[in-house]
Design a protein around this motif. Structure first.
Motif, mmCIF file in Angstrom:
data_model
loop_
_atom_site.group_PDB
_atom_site.id
_atom_site.type_symbol
_atom_site.label_atom_id
_atom_site.label_comp_id
_atom_site.label_asym_id
_atom_site.label_seq_id
_atom_site.Cartn_x
_atom_site.Cartn_y
_atom_site.Cartn_z
ATOM 1 N N GLY A 13 0.870 -1.180 0.000
ATOM 2 C CA GLY A 13 0.000 0.000 0.000
ATOM 3 C C GLY A 13 0.905 1.227 0.000
ATOM 4 O O GLY A 13 2.143 1.099 0.055
ATOM 5 N N ASN A 15 1.656 3.388 2.241
ATOM 6 C CA ASN A 15 2.548 3.535 3.405
ATOM 7 C C ASN A 15 3.717 2.563 3.360
ATOM 8 O O ASN A 15 4.853 2.943 3.685
ATOM 9 C CB ASN A 15 1.752 3.341 4.705
ATOM 10 C CG ASN A 15 1.170 4.649 5.206
ATOM 11 O OD1 ASN A 15 1.847 5.680 5.221
ATOM 12 N ND2 ASN A 15 -0.096 4.624 5.603
ATOM 13 N N GLY A 16 3.446 1.310 2.980
ATOM 14 C CA GLY A 16 4.522 0.329 2.862
ATOM 15 C C GLY A 16 5.564 0.809 1.860
ATOM 16 O O GLY A 16 6.775 0.681 2.076
ATOM 17 N N VAL A 60 -10.033 10.640 -3.332
ATOM 18 C CA VAL A 60 -9.499 12.011 -3.377
ATOM 19 C C VAL A 60 -8.292 12.110 -2.454
ATOM 20 O O VAL A 60 -8.140 11.329 -1.521
ATOM 21 C CB VAL A 60 -10.546 13.084 -2.966
ATOM 22 C CG1 VAL A 60 -11.498 13.382 -4.101
ATOM 23 C CG2 VAL A 60 -11.300 12.693 -1.710
ATOM 24 N N LEU A 63 -4.197 14.694 2.131
ATOM 25 C CA LEU A 63 -3.385 14.553 3.337
ATOM 26 C C LEU A 63 -1.943 14.165 3.040
ATOM 27 O O LEU A 63 -1.098 14.230 3.938
ATOM 28 C CB LEU A 63 -4.030 13.496 4.256
ATOM 29 C CG LEU A 63 -5.493 13.766 4.635
ATOM 30 C CD1 LEU A 63 -6.131 12.543 5.296
ATOM 31 C CD2 LEU A 63 -5.596 14.952 5.578
ATOM 32 N N PRO A 266 1.828 -13.082 -1.043
ATOM 33 C CA PRO A 266 1.221 -12.940 0.283
ATOM 34 C C PRO A 266 2.092 -13.532 1.384
ATOM 35 O O PRO A 266 2.539 -14.678 1.271
ATOM 36 C CB PRO A 266 -0.101 -13.716 0.153
ATOM 37 C CG PRO A 266 0.080 -14.640 -0.999
ATOM 38 C CD PRO A 266 1.103 -14.036 -1.907
ATOM 39 N N VAL A 267 2.313 -12.747 2.420
ATOM 40 C CA VAL A 267 3.057 -13.239 3.581
ATOM 41 C C VAL A 267 2.091 -14.075 4.415
ATOM 42 O O VAL A 267 0.965 -13.643 4.702
ATOM 43 C CB VAL A 267 3.612 -12.059 4.407
ATOM 44 C CG1 VAL A 267 4.225 -12.545 5.715
ATOM 45 C CG2 VAL A 267 4.627 -11.280 3.583
ATOM 46 N N SER A 296 2.806 -3.221 7.204
ATOM 47 C CA SER A 296 1.916 -2.080 6.919
ATOM 48 C C SER A 296 0.459 -2.533 6.976
ATOM 49 O O SER A 296 -0.436 -1.793 6.597
ATOM 50 C CB SER A 296 2.234 -1.484 5.550
ATOM 51 O OG SER A 296 1.793 -2.332 4.512
ATOM 52 N N LEU A 306 -0.457 -13.288 11.364
ATOM 53 C CA LEU A 306 0.877 -13.541 10.807
ATOM 54 C C LEU A 306 1.912 -13.938 11.867
ATOM 55 O O LEU A 306 2.817 -14.713 11.586
ATOM 56 C CB LEU A 306 1.379 -12.304 10.036
ATOM 57 C CG LEU A 306 0.495 -11.830 8.876
ATOM 58 C CD1 LEU A 306 1.107 -10.615 8.187
ATOM 59 C CD2 LEU A 306 0.300 -12.949 7.846
ATOM 60 N N LEU A 456 -14.376 -4.980 1.223
ATOM 61 C CA LEU A 456 -13.167 -4.204 1.537
ATOM 62 C C LEU A 456 -12.196 -5.073 2.340
ATOM 63 O O LEU A 456 -10.982 -4.987 2.172
ATOM 64 C CB LEU A 456 -13.514 -2.936 2.332
ATOM 65 C CG LEU A 456 -14.352 -1.885 1.592
ATOM 66 C CD1 LEU A 456 -14.663 -0.697 2.495
ATOM 67 C CD2 LEU A 456 -13.639 -1.405 0.321
ATOM 68 N N ILE A 509 -4.648 8.838 2.658
ATOM 69 C CA ILE A 509 -3.447 8.762 1.821
ATOM 70 C C ILE A 509 -2.509 9.857 2.314
ATOM 71 O O ILE A 509 -2.600 11.004 1.885
ATOM 72 C CB ILE A 509 -3.785 8.969 0.334
ATOM 73 C CG1 ILE A 509 -4.897 8.011 -0.091
ATOM 74 C CG2 ILE A 509 -2.549 8.761 -0.532
ATOM 75 C CD1 ILE A 509 -5.393 8.243 -1.500
HETATM 76 C C1 LIG Z 1 -13.474 2.838 0.389
HETATM 77 C C2 LIG Z 1 -12.338 3.705 0.866
HETATM 78 C C3 LIG Z 1 -12.342 5.062 0.592
HETATM 79 C C4 LIG Z 1 -11.317 5.874 1.059
HETATM 80 N N1 LIG Z 1 -11.281 7.183 0.670
HETATM 81 C C5 LIG Z 1 -10.190 7.926 0.952
HETATM 82 C C6 LIG Z 1 -9.993 9.173 0.313
HETATM 83 O O1 LIG Z 1 -10.773 9.578 -0.554
HETATM 84 N N2 LIG Z 1 -8.889 9.892 0.663
HETATM 85 C C7 LIG Z 1 -7.967 9.443 1.558
HETATM 86 O O2 LIG Z 1 -6.998 10.156 1.843
HETATM 87 N N3 LIG Z 1 -8.117 8.234 2.137
HETATM 88 C C8 LIG Z 1 -9.173 7.454 1.831
HETATM 89 N N4 LIG Z 1 -9.277 6.191 2.323
HETATM 90 C C9 LIG Z 1 -8.277 5.720 3.286
HETATM 91 C C10 LIG Z 1 -6.939 5.419 2.651
HETATM 92 O O3 LIG Z 1 -7.109 4.896 1.366
HETATM 93 C C11 LIG Z 1 -6.168 4.418 3.511
HETATM 94 O O4 LIG Z 1 -6.089 4.889 4.845
HETATM 95 C C12 LIG Z 1 -4.749 4.221 2.995
HETATM 96 O O5 LIG Z 1 -4.725 4.024 1.594
HETATM 97 C C13 LIG Z 1 -4.111 3.057 3.707
HETATM 98 O O6 LIG Z 1 -2.785 2.915 3.276
HETATM 99 P P1 LIG Z 1 -1.792 1.882 3.955
HETATM 100 O O7 LIG Z 1 -0.607 1.787 3.073
HETATM 101 O O8 LIG Z 1 -1.579 2.242 5.379
HETATM 102 O O9 LIG Z 1 -2.563 0.500 3.996
HETATM 103 P P2 LIG Z 1 -3.313 -0.334 2.862
HETATM 104 O O10 LIG Z 1 -3.668 0.513 1.726
HETATM 105 O O11 LIG Z 1 -4.370 -1.086 3.594
HETATM 106 O O12 LIG Z 1 -2.171 -1.324 2.354
HETATM 107 C C14 LIG Z 1 -1.880 -2.541 2.962
HETATM 108 C C15 LIG Z 1 -1.428 -3.495 1.866
HETATM 109 O O13 LIG Z 1 -1.060 -4.739 2.447
HETATM 110 C C16 LIG Z 1 -1.469 -5.767 1.586
HETATM 111 N N5 LIG Z 1 -1.522 -6.991 2.373
HETATM 112 C C17 LIG Z 1 -2.480 -7.386 3.260
HETATM 113 N N6 LIG Z 1 -2.160 -8.582 3.791
HETATM 114 C C18 LIG Z 1 -0.974 -8.943 3.252
HETATM 115 C C19 LIG Z 1 -0.139 -10.076 3.390
HETATM 116 N N7 LIG Z 1 -0.445 -11.094 4.215
HETATM 117 N N8 LIG Z 1 0.993 -10.140 2.660
HETATM 118 C C20 LIG Z 1 1.334 -9.145 1.814
HETATM 119 N N9 LIG Z 1 0.569 -8.047 1.631
HETATM 120 C C21 LIG Z 1 -0.563 -7.947 2.340
HETATM 121 C C22 LIG Z 1 -2.806 -5.301 1.076
HETATM 122 O O14 LIG Z 1 -3.162 -5.987 -0.111
HETATM 123 C C23 LIG Z 1 -2.513 -3.818 0.851
HETATM 124 O O15 LIG Z 1 -1.994 -3.596 -0.442
HETATM 125 C C24 LIG Z 1 -10.263 5.328 1.840
HETATM 126 C C25 LIG Z 1 -10.231 3.955 2.083
HETATM 127 C C26 LIG Z 1 -11.245 3.140 1.588
HETATM 128 C C27 LIG Z 1 -11.183 1.658 1.833
#
Ligand SMILES: Cc1cc2nc3c(=O)[nH]c(=O)nc-3n(C[C@H](O)[C@H](O)[C@H](O)COP(=O)(O)OP(=O)(O)OC[C@H]3O[C@@H](n4cnc5c(N)ncnc54)[C@H](O)[C@@H]3O)c2cc1C
Length: 525
Positions: A13, A15-16, A60, A63, A266-267, A296, A306, A456, A509
């Protein structure tokens, strides 16, 4: 023989990816492992229907920390943010409320509803910018634990206290109110126009299982105000190519810094020996040794799925068990043959280029929550609609459009039935809601994708469908995220770190958790 990495990052994602990029720039040998075939997590673009590219989940951006954009040189890697102009709220009486980025126009428009509010809007905007300025440096902090004896951390907390003291008196009161009040109680102090309060309060409930009248939602309001685009506070935009383009730009910067990225990897397990992490095992059985592992994904997945509870101190495990997800949102993505025609403001005008908020009154918003409280999706939900193809035509075939509908409330736990059998009915409810304002909507839908909180969880690995990897409520923020005493990205297992939205400063994001966690690892070395 499998190579040894300095750092393995679980999840590609945004952040990762940010996290990996910063570690690699500091000379670490880094591998990112993403479960899906595509990078980005919840910030992803996918061609769901031929020719129609959707920001499937998040839609959108505001942040994303400017320092990350700058330091990773994201524009060079393809990031382009296009401004989202305004919010259009169709009302039940056939009128509308339309706020745009042009201050004078918005003022005139609000004055149509209330002169007092038009005055207050300016003051409110200024106050929120001040609040945002106060909070901004906190986003970059590793939250100090107030119960620890770490002098440096305590001094940092003291510094926040000092900055608070230096705020003008009115801003100090505002800050305390934001931390404690409901979004509506807070807004009631400023405004009288019902639809204005309802629409503004909506950003206080996004991603929470709370209503606009629930205490604590005023803070979430601020969370959504802290963004900036090109230095302009509070502004939101589209990424050209969808939110996946943000993740792809970060991935590009990470690869340039030397990060290796594997998708469909996948881990299955985090490996440890003697209380220290040694690497990860993939679902296929491959073991990858690493000095540090950064997760992440959310704490439930990280620690219970995990890692395994047996590797954790029981008190910590209990705290993680208590961590609240309570997903409350769904998403409906529509491929359209033409544009919706709103009864309140007919035609394909500029009001369709910004957000379209189905939040006509405070009671409407609270009733939507009432349904969720008792275990059903809202009969008339709050819907936040955008049509990105009007700003970025590259995402749809010529003359056609993509429409993204973020929907609340859709509680993960339904009292009756299950999401697999309710999915299409939920989709119908959203379309019926839109049709009350834009009657042509049913005739112009070519395809629809309905995502329930269960989807989701299944598709994006978001436990209980919470869009922020855990609710953004006060008891789960700052030095309490994800657990009291463990908000500094480290975990009870040596060498295992957290770097996603379940850590400070939370979801959206933003990239800040990934960057902050990388700084912590580099400091610990
Ligand atoms: C419907 C929806 C609408 C949103 N709208 C907005 C918006 O408009 N604006 C905004 O700023 N934020 C929005 N958000 C929030 C924002 O998208 C998230 O907070 C942010 O993208 C999370 O990023 P992350 O990298 O922390 O985690 P994630 O995006 O959750 O990334 C985690 C990753 O880990 C992967 N993963 C999971 N398990 C494993 C495993 N076992 N092994 C390997 N990989 C794995 C997943 O596939 C994923 O790719 C929205 C979220 C959703 C769901």
């Amino acid at each position: 023989m499998t190579q040894q990495y300095d750092a393995v990052v679980i999840g590609g994602g945004h952040n990762g990816l940010v996290h990996a990029a910063y570690l690699a720039r500091a000379g670490r040998k880094v591998l990112v492992l993403e479960r899906r075939h595509v990078l980005g997590g919840a910030a992803v673009t996918e061609e769901v229907f031929p020719g129609f590219r959707f920001s499937v989940a998040s839609y959108v951006v505001s942040l994303l920390r400017p320092e990350i954009i700058r330091e990773l040189d994201l524009p060079r890697h393809g990031l382009e943010i296009l401004p989202l102009d305004g919010t259009f709220t169709p009302l039940e009486n056939g009128d509308y409320l339309w706020r745009v980025n042009d201050h004078a126009r918005t003022r005139r428009e609000i004055a149509r509803h209330s002169r007092v509010d038009a005055e207050a809007y300016e003051e409110y905007g200024k106050a929120m910018v001040e609040m945002g300025r106060f909070v901004k440096p906190i986003l970059e902090m590793t939250p100090a634990d107030p119960t620890s004896r770490d002098l440096k951390g305590l001094l940092e907390l003291l510094r926040i206290g000092r900055r608070f003291q230096k705020l003008p008196g009115a801003d100090q009161y505002n800050q305390v109110q934001l931390m404690t009040m409901s979004a509506i109680d807070f807004l009631d102090q400023w405004f009288e126009t019902d639809a204005l309060k309802a629409t503004m309060a909506a950003s206080g409930v996004i991603g929470t299982f709370l209503g606009v009248r629930s205490p604590g939602t005023a803070y979430v309001l601020l969370h959504h105000y802290m963004g900036e685009i090109d230095g302009a506070f509070r502004s939101w935009g589209f990424a050209r190519g969808g939110t996946g383009a943000i993740s792809n730009a970060i991935a590009d910067a990470a690869r340039e810094a030397g990060v290796e990225i594997r998708t469909q990897a996948p881990v299955a397990r985090i490996l440890t020996k003697g209380g220290r992490v040694t690497g990860v095992a993939l679902a296929g059985g491959e073991e990858i040794p690493a000095v540090t592992v950064s997760s992440s994904v959310d704490p439930r997945l990280t620690f219970f799925t995990l890692l395994g509870r047996e590797h954790l101190p029981s008190e910590f495990a209990e705290d993680i068990e208590r961590y609240k997800f309570r997903g409350s949102s769904g998403k409906v993505n529509l491929a359209l043959d033409s544009l919706p025609d709103f009864r309140a403001l007919p035609g394909a005008g500029p009001h369709l280029r910004g957000a379209i908020s189905i939040s006509p009154s405070v009671d409407y918003m609270e009733r939507a929550y009432d349904d969720a409280k008792y275990g059903r999706y809202s009969r008339r939900p709050y819907v936040d609609v955008v049509i990105p193809s009007l700003t970025d035509p590259s995402v749809a075939p010529a003359g056609k459009h993509v429409m993204s509908c973020f929907v609340q409330y859709a509680p993960y736990h339904l009292k009756e039935g299950d999401w697999d059998s309710e999915r299409e009915r939920f989709g119908d409810t959203v379309i019926d809601t839109l049709a009350e304002h834009a009657p042509n909507i049913r005739d112009i839908i070519l395809h629809r994708q309905v995502l329930t909180p269960l989807d989701l969880e299944r598709d994006f690995g978001l436990t209980e469908g919470n869009i922020f990897q855990g609710e953004l409520t006060l008891e789960q923020l700052f030095f309490l995220r994800p657990a009291p005493g463990w908000a500094q990205y480290a975990t009870p297992v040596r060498g295992l770190y957290m770097c996603g939205s379940a850590t400070h400063p939370g979801g959206g994001i933003m990239g800040a958790p990934g960057r902050n966690a990388a700084r912590k690892i580099l400091k610990d070395a």
